[in-house]
Every structure is written in C-alpha cells, then in structure tokens.
Design a protein around this motif. Structure first.
Motif, PDB file in Angstrom:
ATOM      1  N   MET A   1       0.820  -1.193   0.000  1.00 39.88           N
ATOM      2  CA  MET A   1       0.000   0.000   0.000  1.00 39.88           C
ATOM      3  C   MET A   1       0.857   1.248   0.000  1.00 39.88           C
ATOM      4  SD  MET A   1      -3.109  -0.915   2.542  1.00 39.88           S
ATOM      5  CE  MET A   1      -4.546  -0.337   1.708  1.00 39.88           C
ATOM      6  N   ASP A   2       2.017   1.155  -0.602  1.00 43.71           N
ATOM      7  CA  ASP A   2       2.923   2.287  -0.682  1.00 43.71           C
ATOM      8  C   ASP A   2       2.266   3.438  -1.446  1.00 43.71           C
ATOM      9  OD1 ASP A   2       5.029   3.966  -0.677  1.00 43.71           O
ATOM     10  OD2 ASP A   2       6.461   2.566  -1.534  1.00 43.71           O
ATOM     11  N   GLY A   3       2.356   4.645  -0.895  1.00 42.91           N
ATOM     12  CA  GLY A   3       1.793   5.813  -1.568  1.00 42.91           C
ATOM     13  C   GLY A   3       0.323   6.035  -1.286  1.00 42.91           C
ATOM     14  N   GLU A   4      -0.290   5.207  -0.431  1.00 43.31           N
ATOM     15  CA  GLU A   4      -1.701   5.400  -0.107  1.00 43.31           C
ATOM     16  C   GLU A   4      -1.836   5.964   1.299  1.00 43.31           C
ATOM     17  OE1 GLU A   4      -3.761   1.692  -0.690  1.00 43.31           O
ATOM     18  OE2 GLU A   4      -3.968   2.075  -2.829  1.00 43.31           O
ATOM     19  N   THR A   5      -2.889   6.715   1.494  1.00 40.29           N
ATOM     20  CA  THR A   5      -3.189   7.279   2.806  1.00 40.29           C
ATOM     21  C   THR A   5      -4.702   7.266   3.003  1.00 40.29           C
ATOM     22  OG1 THR A   5      -2.756   9.134   4.303  1.00 40.29           O
ATOM     23  CG2 THR A   5      -3.326   9.694   2.039  1.00 40.29           C
ATOM     24  N   THR A   6      -5.104   7.377   4.239  1.00 38.21           N
ATOM     25  CA  THR A   6      -6.520   7.429   4.596  1.00 38.21           C
ATOM     26  C   THR A   6      -6.780   8.742   5.312  1.00 38.21           C
ATOM     27  OG1 THR A   6      -6.549   5.037   4.889  1.00 38.21           O
ATOM     28  CG2 THR A   6      -8.355   6.252   5.886  1.00 38.21           C
ATOM     29  N   LEU A   7      -7.889   9.374   4.982  1.00 37.79           N
ATOM     30  CA  LEU A   7      -8.282  10.578   5.712  1.00 37.79           C
ATOM     31  C   LEU A   7      -8.899  10.121   7.027  1.00 37.79           C
ATOM     32  CD1 LEU A   7      -9.784  12.793   2.867  1.00 37.79           C
ATOM     33  CD2 LEU A   7      -7.417  12.596   3.645  1.00 37.79           C
ATOM     34  N   GLU A   8      -8.317  10.562   8.123  1.00 33.46           N
ATOM     35  CA  GLU A   8      -8.702  10.099   9.455  1.00 33.46           C
ATOM     36  C   GLU A   8      -9.817  10.931  10.087  1.00 33.46           C
ATOM     37  OE1 GLU A   8      -7.149   7.442  11.263  1.00 33.46           O
ATOM     38  OE2 GLU A   8      -6.348   6.942   9.296  1.00 33.46           O
ATOM     39  N   GLY A   9      -9.830  12.196   9.840  1.00 30.55           N
ATOM     40  CA  GLY A   9     -10.832  13.052  10.472  1.00 30.55           C
ATOM     41  C   GLY A   9     -10.886  14.410   9.823  1.00 30.55           C
ATOM     42  N   VAL A  10     -11.996  15.089  10.063  1.00 28.34           N
ATOM     43  CA  VAL A  10     -12.199  16.423   9.506  1.00 28.34           C
ATOM     44  C   VAL A  10     -12.814  17.298  10.592  1.00 28.34           C
ATOM     45  CG1 VAL A  10     -14.470  15.831   8.546  1.00 28.34           C
ATOM     46  CG2 VAL A  10     -13.189  17.716   7.558  1.00 28.34           C
ATOM     47  N   ASP A  11     -12.430  18.561  10.588  1.00 24.92           N
ATOM     48  CA  ASP A  11     -12.943  19.499  11.584  1.00 24.92           C
ATOM     49  C   ASP A  11     -13.049  20.879  10.933  1.00 24.92           C
ATOM     50  OD1 ASP A  11     -13.860  20.349  14.070  1.00 24.92           O
ATOM     51  OD2 ASP A  11     -11.860  20.756  14.837  1.00 24.92           O
ATOM     52  N   THR A  12     -13.879  21.720  11.511  1.00 22.83           N
ATOM     53  CA  THR A  12     -14.019  23.090  11.028  1.00 22.83           C
ATOM     54  C   THR A  12     -13.920  24.045  12.205  1.00 22.83           C
ATOM     55  OG1 THR A  12     -16.421  23.028  11.268  1.00 22.83           O
ATOM     56  CG2 THR A  12     -15.523  22.464   9.106  1.00 22.83           C
ATOM     57  N   SER A  13     -13.473  25.235  11.934  1.00 25.65           N
ATOM     58  CA  SER A  13     -13.510  26.302  12.931  1.00 25.65           C
ATOM     59  C   SER A  13     -13.864  27.597  12.214  1.00 25.65           C
ATOM     60  CB  SER A  13     -12.167  26.429  13.656  1.00 25.65           C
ATOM     61  OG  SER A  13     -11.151  26.789  12.753  1.00 25.65           O
ATOM     62  N   VAL A  14     -14.704  28.398  12.841  1.00 27.61           N
ATOM     63  CA  VAL A  14     -15.098  29.700  12.300  1.00 27.61           C
ATOM     64  C   VAL A  14     -14.307  30.752  13.055  1.00 27.61           C
ATOM     65  CG1 VAL A  14     -17.003  31.313  11.963  1.00 27.61           C
ATOM     66  CG2 VAL A  14     -17.385  28.865  11.666  1.00 27.61           C
ATOM     67  N   ASP A  15     -13.516  31.538  12.304  1.00 34.36           N
ATOM     68  CA  ASP A  15     -12.651  32.547  12.911  1.00 34.36           C
ATOM     69  C   ASP A  15     -13.344  33.886  13.102  1.00 34.36           C
ATOM     70  OD1 ASP A  15     -10.591  30.657  12.783  1.00 34.36           O
ATOM     71  OD2 ASP A  15      -9.963  31.357  10.812  1.00 34.36           O
ATOM     72  N   SER A  16     -14.256  34.226  12.181  1.00 32.06           N
ATOM     73  CA  SER A  16     -14.934  35.514  12.281  1.00 32.06           C
ATOM     74  C   SER A  16     -16.349  35.387  11.754  1.00 32.06           C
ATOM     75  CB  SER A  16     -14.178  36.597  11.495  1.00 32.06           C
ATOM     76  OG  SER A  16     -14.241  36.323  10.113  1.00 32.06           O
ATOM     77  N   GLY A  17     -17.228  36.246  12.263  1.00 33.42           N
ATOM     78  CA  GLY A  17     -18.636  36.216  11.869  1.00 33.42           C
ATOM     79  C   GLY A  17     -19.436  35.369  12.835  1.00 33.42           C
ATOM     80  N   ASN A  18     -20.731  35.576  12.818  1.00 35.46           N
ATOM     81  CA  ASN A  18     -21.629  34.841  13.703  1.00 35.46           C
ATOM     82  C   ASN A  18     -22.164  33.632  12.928  1.00 35.46           C
ATOM     83  OD1 ASN A  18     -23.290  34.042  15.737  1.00 35.46           O
ATOM     84  ND2 ASN A  18     -24.619  35.816  15.694  1.00 35.46           N
ATOM     85  N   ALA A  19     -21.384  32.534  12.922  1.00 36.10           N
ATOM     86  CA  ALA A  19     -21.738  31.364  12.127  1.00 36.10           C
ATOM     87  C   ALA A  19     -21.171  30.100  12.763  1.00 36.10           C
ATOM     88  CB  ALA A  19     -21.204  31.506  10.699  1.00 36.10           C
ATOM     89  N   GLY A  30     -11.737   5.071   3.115  1.00 36.42           N
ATOM     90  CA  GLY A  30     -10.797   4.068   2.625  1.00 36.42           C
ATOM     91  C   GLY A  30      -9.476   4.680   2.202  1.00 36.42           C
ATOM     92  N   ALA A  31      -8.570   3.802   1.763  1.00 33.83           N
ATOM     93  CA  ALA A  31      -7.241   4.235   1.338  1.00 33.83           C
ATOM     94  C   ALA A  31      -7.333   4.962   0.001  1.00 33.83           C
ATOM     95  CB  ALA A  31      -6.319   3.029   1.223  1.00 33.83           C
ATOM     96  N   MET A  32      -6.555   6.021  -0.101  1.00 34.97           N
ATOM     97  CA  MET A  32      -6.536   6.818  -1.329  1.00 34.97           C
ATOM     98  C   MET A  32      -5.106   6.898  -1.849  1.00 34.97           C
ATOM     99  SD  MET A  32      -9.104   9.920  -0.264  1.00 34.97           S
ATOM    100  CE  MET A  32      -8.901  10.694  -1.852  1.00 34.97           C
TER     101      MET A  32
END
Length: 110
Positions: A1-19, A30-32
């Motif tokens: 599986m050389d050269g493959e990776t899996t996305l483990e997690g995603v997160d968001t943060s709002v820096d400005s504005g009321n949102a 899965g592996a990409m």
C-alpha cells in the motif's frame, strides 16, 4: 500500500462572523492513492448577515494536517426567525333579535 493514505478526520472552525460550520468526510473513505480525489461535505450556518471566515482541517493516516481556508458573505433570513399563522377570522354569528318594548309577548299584558 505504498503511496496510499486514509483521511482520518475532519474538523471546522469559524474565525470571524456569527456562524457555525460542520463537515464530514463525504466520499473520502478508505485508502486513497496520490492524486486521487474525493468530496468532503461542509455546511455553514450563519446567524446574521455579514462576512464569515474559517478553516477546514483534515488529518491523514500519514500524520499530515491539511488546512483549507474558507470565507463567505451571509445574506437573507435569520434561521432562528419563525412566522406564526394569521389568526382565524371567527365565523359570523346570527344577529341578536331585538324586541320592540311596545310589543308584549303575552297578549293582554302591557
């Protein structure tokens, strides 16, 4: 599986504005392989008109942290506003009969 990776997690943060912003890995499971694409789903909910900005962060199984800035302009309705239905108009009632005081309900009584 050389050269493959899996996305483990995603997160968001709002820096400005009321949102608030949320995201999920969408079609990125899965592996990409290097150069492969997928779609991450993100939604921003603004609570008042005006600009907002933030950062989408993705962690990979290779220990990399990917960041993508986002920004936008909120316009339109307040998502917390509600409308009430118009009150119902009451049905008309029969008019109240009027009695002429010169007429007596019993004959002979005045």
């Amino acid at each position: 599986m050389d050269g493959e990776t899996t996305l483990e997690g995603v997160d968001t943060s709002v820096d400005s504005g009321n949102a608030d912003a949320t995201a999920d890995l969408g079609s990125c499971s899965g592996a990409m392989s290097r150069g492969e694409t997928c779609e991450i789903t993100m939604q921003v909910t603004a609570y008042e008109p005006g600009p907002y900005s933030g950062v989408l962060t993705v962690e990979t199984s290779a220990g990399e942290t990917l960041t993508v800035p986002f920004s936008g302009q909120a316009v339109g309705d307040d998502p917390t506003a509600t409308t009430s239905p118009a009150p119902e108009t009451p049905e008309p009632t029969d008019p109240t009969p009027t009695i002429d005081p010169t007429e007596s309900p019993d004959p002979g009584i005045t």
